[in-house]
Design a protein around this motif. Structure first.
Motif, PDB file in Angstrom:
ATOM      1  N   LEU A 112     -20.083 -21.883   7.713  1.00 45.82           N
ATOM      2  CA  LEU A 112     -19.163 -23.018   7.715  1.00 45.82           C
ATOM      3  C   LEU A 112     -18.209 -22.926   6.528  1.00 45.82           C
ATOM      4  O   LEU A 112     -18.641 -22.698   5.394  1.00 45.82           O
ATOM      5  CB  LEU A 112     -19.933 -24.337   7.597  1.00 45.82           C
ATOM      6  CG  LEU A 112     -20.700 -24.866   8.800  1.00 45.82           C
ATOM      7  CD1 LEU A 112     -21.593 -26.031   8.369  1.00 45.82           C
ATOM      8  CD2 LEU A 112     -19.751 -25.321   9.893  1.00 45.82           C
ATOM      9  N   LEU A 113     -16.922 -23.114   6.794  1.00 47.72           N
ATOM     10  CA  LEU A 113     -15.938 -23.322   5.742  1.00 47.72           C
ATOM     11  C   LEU A 113     -15.339 -24.703   5.977  1.00 47.72           C
ATOM     12  O   LEU A 113     -14.626 -24.927   6.955  1.00 47.72           O
ATOM     13  CB  LEU A 113     -14.840 -22.248   5.773  1.00 47.72           C
ATOM     14  CG  LEU A 113     -13.678 -22.441   4.793  1.00 47.72           C
ATOM     15  CD1 LEU A 113     -14.176 -22.560   3.355  1.00 47.72           C
ATOM     16  CD2 LEU A 113     -12.668 -21.310   4.913  1.00 47.72           C
ATOM     17  N   LEU A 114     -15.667 -25.637   5.093  1.00 44.72           N
ATOM     18  CA  LEU A 114     -15.240 -27.022   5.223  1.00 44.72           C
ATOM     19  C   LEU A 114     -14.007 -27.252   4.365  1.00 44.72           C
ATOM     20  O   LEU A 114     -14.050 -27.088   3.147  1.00 44.72           O
ATOM     21  CB  LEU A 114     -16.368 -27.960   4.792  1.00 44.72           C
ATOM     22  CG  LEU A 114     -17.748 -27.664   5.396  1.00 44.72           C
ATOM     23  CD1 LEU A 114     -18.793 -28.608   4.804  1.00 44.72           C
ATOM     24  CD2 LEU A 114     -17.721 -27.765   6.913  1.00 44.72           C
ATOM     25  N   VAL A 115     -12.911 -27.632   4.991  1.00 43.32           N
ATOM     26  CA  VAL A 115     -11.631 -27.810   4.304  1.00 43.32           C
ATOM     27  C   VAL A 115     -11.324 -29.294   4.204  1.00 43.32           C
ATOM     28  O   VAL A 115     -11.212 -29.983   5.223  1.00 43.32           O
ATOM     29  CB  VAL A 115     -10.497 -27.078   5.052  1.00 43.32           C
ATOM     30  CG1 VAL A 115      -9.178 -27.225   4.293  1.00 43.32           C
ATOM     31  CG2 VAL A 115     -10.844 -25.605   5.259  1.00 43.32           C
ATOM     32  N   SER A 116     -11.214 -29.792   2.966  1.00 44.59           N
ATOM     33  CA  SER A 116     -10.964 -31.223   2.752  1.00 44.59           C
ATOM     34  C   SER A 116     -11.909 -32.061   3.622  1.00 44.59           C
ATOM     35  O   SER A 116     -11.475 -32.936   4.382  1.00 44.59           O
ATOM     36  CB  SER A 116      -9.507 -31.567   3.066  1.00 44.59           C
ATOM     37  OG  SER A 116      -8.618 -30.746   2.349  1.00 44.59           O
ATOM     38  N   PRO A 117     -13.214 -31.812   3.526  1.00 41.95           N
ATOM     39  CA  PRO A 117     -14.147 -32.463   4.451  1.00 41.95           C
ATOM     40  C   PRO A 117     -14.330 -33.948   4.155  1.00 41.95           C
ATOM     41  O   PRO A 117     -14.365 -34.372   3.005  1.00 41.95           O
ATOM     42  CB  PRO A 117     -15.456 -31.709   4.206  1.00 41.95           C
ATOM     43  CG  PRO A 117     -15.367 -31.251   2.773  1.00 41.95           C
ATOM     44  CD  PRO A 117     -13.914 -30.921   2.570  1.00 41.95           C
ATOM     45  N   THR A 118     -14.416 -34.731   5.212  1.00 47.22           N
ATOM     46  CA  THR A 118     -14.816 -36.130   5.085  1.00 47.22           C
ATOM     47  C   THR A 118     -16.327 -36.164   5.307  1.00 47.22           C
ATOM     48  O   THR A 118     -16.810 -35.830   6.388  1.00 47.22           O
ATOM     49  CB  THR A 118     -14.094 -36.999   6.123  1.00 47.22           C
ATOM     50  OG1 THR A 118     -14.183 -36.382   7.414  1.00 47.22           O
ATOM     51  CG2 THR A 118     -12.635 -37.157   5.755  1.00 47.22           C
ATOM     52  N   THR A 119     -17.064 -36.571   4.275  1.00 49.09           N
ATOM     53  CA  THR A 119     -18.523 -36.484   4.353  1.00 49.09           C
ATOM     54  C   THR A 119     -19.162 -37.826   3.973  1.00 49.09           C
ATOM     55  O   THR A 119     -18.873 -38.841   4.581  1.00 49.09           O
ATOM     56  CB  THR A 119     -19.040 -35.337   3.456  1.00 49.09           C
ATOM     57  OG1 THR A 119     -18.545 -35.508   2.116  1.00 49.09           O
ATOM     58  CG2 THR A 119     -18.586 -33.991   3.987  1.00 49.09           C
TER      59      THR A 119
END
Length: 271
Positions: A112-119
């Motif tokens: 996984l590469l999470l870009v500007s993730p909303t978590t």
């Protein structure tokens, strides 16, 4: 392509070591154009680009789309294409979908590469919007504005664009909105789906982020220091939730890291 959730628009290039790109809110597969350029089109690799149900050019399903619905749609596409495990690159909402895919379909996700993730912070804001006026005010105000204006939101934004005020509206989302090509802002307006945004918020509010502790694939998350939909502390929480997650904080960057700093995001692909 037909899925149990509805039809979705898919662009596919067969090849080894496939990468799946999942857009965020106010996005479509075209949102990835800057990263595709910076990564030389993922030369030599398979590529899957799609518009999630109800977003971009994919028709809106009759019922609101949940995080599980999105996972079903993506899984159906990957089955039909016969890709095998993929590297998922997800932006914002797409990062959330990517994390969920790694939970419910771990054999599908190589990394996984999470870009500007909303978590985690977004989940809390979705559950307690008034409290989030202090922690994530931009998210809370956008959600409230879309709930109030409904379908009129997009015409209102087009009106702002017509009188030259769209950059002012988009300024909180991008660190240097004045540097953006007009086409980026036009796409931002064209691809916003108020109904999809509110459905995503409701689905996030009910989500148990503790499920991410089961993720076993490599995870890299990159976040802009100026992001108004996430906070640097989110990276600390993500590392606590996801075993061995690697996180990167970019200076001079807002919520669209792959648009504002595509070369930096492309450099993380090997990780």
């Amino acid at each position: 392509m037909s899925t149990p959730v509805g039809s979705v628009v898919v662009h596919h290039r067969p090849g080894p070591d496939p990468v799946l790109l999942l857009h965020g809110v106010a996005g479509s597969w075209t949102t990835w154009t800057p990263l595709l350029d910076a990564a030389d089109g993922f030369r030599g690799r398979g590529v899957v680009l799609l518009d999630l149900p109800g977003w971009g050019a994919s028709p809106t399903p009759p019922a609101p789309v949940t995080i599980d619905d999105a996972a079903v749609a993506v899984s159906t596409v990957l089955d039909a294409l016969g890709t095998g495990p993929v590297q998922v690159i997800g932006h914002s909402m797409g990062a959330f979908v990517g994390l969920h895919l790694a939970v419910v379909l771990p054999a599908r996700v190589h990394s996984l590469l999470l870009v500007s993730p909303t978590t985690a912070a977004t989940v809390r804001a979705a559950r307690h919007p008034w409290r989030a006026l202090r922690t994530l005010p931009a998210y809370t105000l956008l959600r409230a504005g879309l709930l109030v204006t409904g379908r009129a939101a997009v015409p209102l934004l087009r009106g702002l664009a017509a009188v030259g005020l769209l950059r002012l509206f988009a300024a909180p989302v991008f660190t240097h909105v004045g540097r953006l090509d007009r086409s980026v802002l036009d796409a931002f307006v064209r691809e916003l789906r108020p109904r999809g945004f509110t459905a995503a918020a409701r689905s996030a509010a009910a989500y148990d982020t503790g499920r991410w502790a089961t993720i076993g694939c490599p995870v890299v998350a990159v976040l802009g220091r100026d992001d108004v939909f996430a906070r640097p502390a989110d990276l600390d929480e993500l590392r606590a939730l996801v075993p061995d997650a690697r996180t990167v904080l970019l200076d001079d960057c807002g919520h669209f890291a792959h648009v504002e700093h595509p070369a930096a995001v492309a450099a993380l692909l090997a990780a």
